[in-house]
Design an enzyme around this catalytic site. Structure first.
Site, short mmCIF file in Angstrom:
data_model
loop_
_atom_site.label_atom_id
_atom_site.label_comp_id
_atom_site.label_asym_id
_atom_site.label_seq_id
_atom_site.Cartn_x
_atom_site.Cartn_y
_atom_site.Cartn_z
N ASP A 132 26.16 2.34 53.75
CA ASP A 132 25.75 3.74 53.81
C ASP A 132 27.04 4.56 53.62
O ASP A 132 28.14 4.05 53.83
CB ASP A 132 25.14 3.99 55.20
CG ASP A 132 24.95 5.46 55.49
OD1 ASP A 132 24.39 6.16 54.64
OD2 ASP A 132 25.35 5.90 56.59
N ASP A 154 27.48 8.39 54.50
CA ASP A 154 27.67 9.41 55.52
C ASP A 154 27.67 8.77 56.92
O ASP A 154 26.65 8.31 57.38
CB ASP A 154 26.48 10.38 55.35
CG ASP A 154 26.47 11.51 56.34
OD1 ASP A 154 27.54 11.86 56.83
OD2 ASP A 154 25.39 12.04 56.60
#
Ligand code: B16
Ligand code: MG
Length: 220
Positions: free
Chosen positions: A9, A11
């Site tokens: 991922d 963020d």
């Protein structure tokens, strides 16, 4: 045995843009007369821009107050504020241990992928000078459903030409852990308040190849 790929991922795992999303949404919400706090912001992690706005409007009791075109204008305003704040990102904004882990995965010949639903992901990787460290970045613009749907993680695996069952996904958001689990990958969570992760680590500093390798050897 090694995993075929590790899918990250963006963020909250690669860099801490969650706070910048929060500041932009808070300003927009404030202009609409809606109050949001950091705790509420946690429920927006991994959720697309349009869906985030709907959740904020629902939170403020204003769900039906705006037309589709007005909501698009509000989303565009939030994005302009957010993109402006991204100017402060530098290569030093990468979270601890991540650059080292990516370098080690290259040496170990394990593929690396990115599964971010942010349309700003390519610009963020560029600002961090990390674009070349990923073998494949799933294109958020081609995704129909944001996390917790597994679509973005499956797109990353497909682009890497790997089987999800042979991969690890890494996330800091509850919706992201659910997306990884639904994809068939093994999930690693970063943070303290996540449920359902196959392995939970407090911060990215603990995210090392020896740790991931030992986790991969465990029976599922
Ligand atoms: P944008 P991730 C997600 O990124 C963020 O967690 C979420 O807060 C944001 O609304 C979403 O991207 C869309 O971002 O407005 O830049 O397109 O966690 O999937 O890396
Ligand atoms: Mg995240």
């Amino acid at each position: 045995m090694k995993p075929q790929a590790i899918v990250f991922d963006l963020d909250g795992v690669i860099t801490d843009t969650a706070h910048l999303h929060f500041l932009a949404w808070r300003q927009v919400a404030d202009e609409l007369g809606i109050v949001i706090d950091e705790e509420f912001n946690d429920s927006l992690k991994g959720i697309s821009r349009g869906e985030s706005l709907l959740r904020i409007l629902r939170h403020g009791g204003k769900e039906g107050a705006f037309s589709q075109s007005e909501r698009e204008q509000i989303s565009a305003r939030k994005n302009a504020l957010y993109v402006d704040s991204l100017r402060r990102l530098t290569p030093e904004s990468v979270l601890p241990g991540i650059r080292e882990l990516l370098a080690t995965l290259r040496t170990e010949q394990i593929k690396t992928g990115l599964a971010s639903v942010s349309l700003n992901a390519p610009a963020i990787l560029q600002a961090l000078q990390m674009t070349s460290l990923f073998d494949f970045c799933a294109n958020a613009a081609l995704i129909q459903r944001s996390k917790p749907d597994p679509e973005i993680f499956l797109a990353a695996c497909s682009g890497l030409h790997v089987n999800p069952q042979a991969c690890i996904g890494i996330e800091d958001a509850q919706a992201g852990i659910e997306a990884i689990n639904a994809s068939g990958m093994r999930s690693v969570g970063i943070g303290s308040s996540l449920t359902g992760a196959d392995l939970l680590l407090p911060t990215t500093e603990f995210l090392t190849w020896p740790c991931l390798s030992a986790f991969w050897q465990l029976d599922k």
